[in-house]
Design an enzyme around this catalytic site. Sequence first.
Site, PDB file in Angstrom:
ATOM      1  N   GLY A  41       0.816  -1.236   0.167  1.00 37.94           N
ATOM      2  CA  GLY A  41       0.087  -0.008  -0.132  1.00 37.94           C
ATOM      3  C   GLY A  41       0.856   1.289  -0.016  1.00 37.94           C
ATOM      4  O   GLY A  41       0.675   2.171  -0.584  1.00 37.94           O
ATOM      5  N   ASN A  43       4.018   1.750  -0.908  1.00 38.26           N
ATOM      6  CA  ASN A  43       4.841   1.777  -1.992  1.00 38.26           C
ATOM      7  C   ASN A  43       3.957   1.982  -3.026  1.00 38.26           C
ATOM      8  O   ASN A  43       4.299   3.094  -3.841  1.00 38.26           O
ATOM      9  CB  ASN A  43       5.209   0.330  -2.695  1.00 38.26           C
ATOM     10  CG  ASN A  43       6.413  -0.513  -1.516  1.00 38.26           C
ATOM     11  OD1 ASN A  43       6.503   0.411  -0.584  1.00 38.26           O
ATOM     12  ND2 ASN A  43       6.468  -1.571  -1.609  1.00 38.26           N
ATOM     13  N   ASP A 225       4.227  -3.317  -7.493  1.00 35.38           N
ATOM     14  CA  ASP A 225       3.712  -2.105  -6.979  1.00 35.38           C
ATOM     15  C   ASP A 225       3.865  -0.772  -7.912  1.00 35.38           C
ATOM     16  O   ASP A 225       2.943   0.095  -7.824  1.00 35.38           O
ATOM     17  CB  ASP A 225       4.307  -1.822  -5.559  1.00 35.38           C
ATOM     18  CG  ASP A 225       4.316  -2.932  -4.600  1.00 35.38           C
ATOM     19  OD1 ASP A 225       3.231  -3.297  -4.555  1.00 35.38           O
ATOM     20  OD2 ASP A 225       5.135  -3.247  -3.836  1.00 35.38           O
ATOM     21  N   GLY A 260      15.919  -2.321  -3.694  1.00 38.48           N
ATOM     22  CA  GLY A 260      14.983  -1.716  -2.959  1.00 38.48           C
ATOM     23  C   GLY A 260      13.983  -0.913  -3.697  1.00 38.48           C
ATOM     24  O   GLY A 260      13.895  -0.737  -4.853  1.00 38.48           O
TER      25      GLY A 260
HETATM   26  O1  RIB Z   1       5.597  -5.731  -3.045  1.00 34.34           O
HETATM   27  C1  RIB Z   1       6.784  -5.594  -2.450  1.00 34.34           C
HETATM   28  C2  RIB Z   1       6.584  -5.232  -1.139  1.00 34.34           C
HETATM   29  O2  RIB Z   1       5.967  -6.554  -0.632  1.00 34.34           O
HETATM   30  C3  RIB Z   1       7.887  -5.071  -0.212  1.00 34.34           C
HETATM   31  O3  RIB Z   1       7.855  -3.802  -0.249  1.00 34.34           O
HETATM   32  C4  RIB Z   1       7.418  -5.698   1.083  1.00 34.34           C
HETATM   33  O4  RIB Z   1       7.380  -4.672   2.300  1.00 34.34           O
HETATM   34  C5  RIB Z   1       6.058  -6.495   0.902  1.00 34.34           C
HETATM   35  O5  RIB Z   1       5.017  -5.730   1.436  1.00 34.34           O
END
Ligand code: RIB
Length: 280
Positions: A41, A43, A225, A260
Amino acid sequence: MAKIAVVGSYGVGLTVELDRVPDAGETVIGRSFRIDHGGKGSNQAIGAARLGARVDFLTAVGDDTFGQSAGSLWQTEGVHAEIVVTSAATMTAPIFVEPGGENRIVVVPGALEQLSPAHVDAFSDRIAAADVCVVQLEIPVWTALYALEVAAAAGVRTILNPAPAPAEPIAPACDYVTPNESEAPSVAGAQATFVRTLGDRGADLDGELVPAFPATVVDTTGAGDAFTAAFAFALADGLDERQAVRWGCAAGAHMVEHAGVVPGLPTRAQLERRLASLPV
Ligand code: RIB
């Protein structure tokens, strides 16, 4: 200005880079370890804000160091966060990344288990003011489905990113679902337009392939994401579905070139450069 509401997770990624994941009963030596802001969420909220949207974000954290550090992240990124502080621990996500960039993630939801439909009700004005509402499944499924209902009732377009895949299949009513290939069967019954992400092949928009942008893969974590954030932004900004999927693919390509997740979410200028690199 495009307006997006996100109902979803914040958590901390505990990333280990290693040559290969261990078998049962085996111990292996890792190559590196780092602690990053994450949660699908958060991200996606940051991804949409970085592209220029007004983003309102509902999430839950614990009353702990990880939860306390999140507020300044959203302030820096210009995300308007509504934070429910609970007695449980902030979500953590151990992430294992092998040399090819492929990731394996374990999510421990903690505080997110307490994010309820009542919290969504308290956030409903912000959902109603949005062009698009985005939800994922690191929060309780009933809360996620309720957020989609609240958005739809207010005439707001809805996107469910069904990640991680729910334990039991669900058939959500929403405008779009954005599963990857392993998540798709869990939402096969959805009454929605399907946008399946296909990794280095691109994405499938209800049977039509939208090709991937070339990328040198470092770490695939967060590609979904970045895709969902850019797809949501483009729809909220008035682009058509196919163009919006292209934006998603371009953002995913940018993400996999970075270690990251937050550092790999593109700005609008970075995204537009990548879009221009592969003419339609
Ligand atoms: O989609 C990647 C994310 O999945 C990461 O940031 C991790 O925290 C998990 O939530």
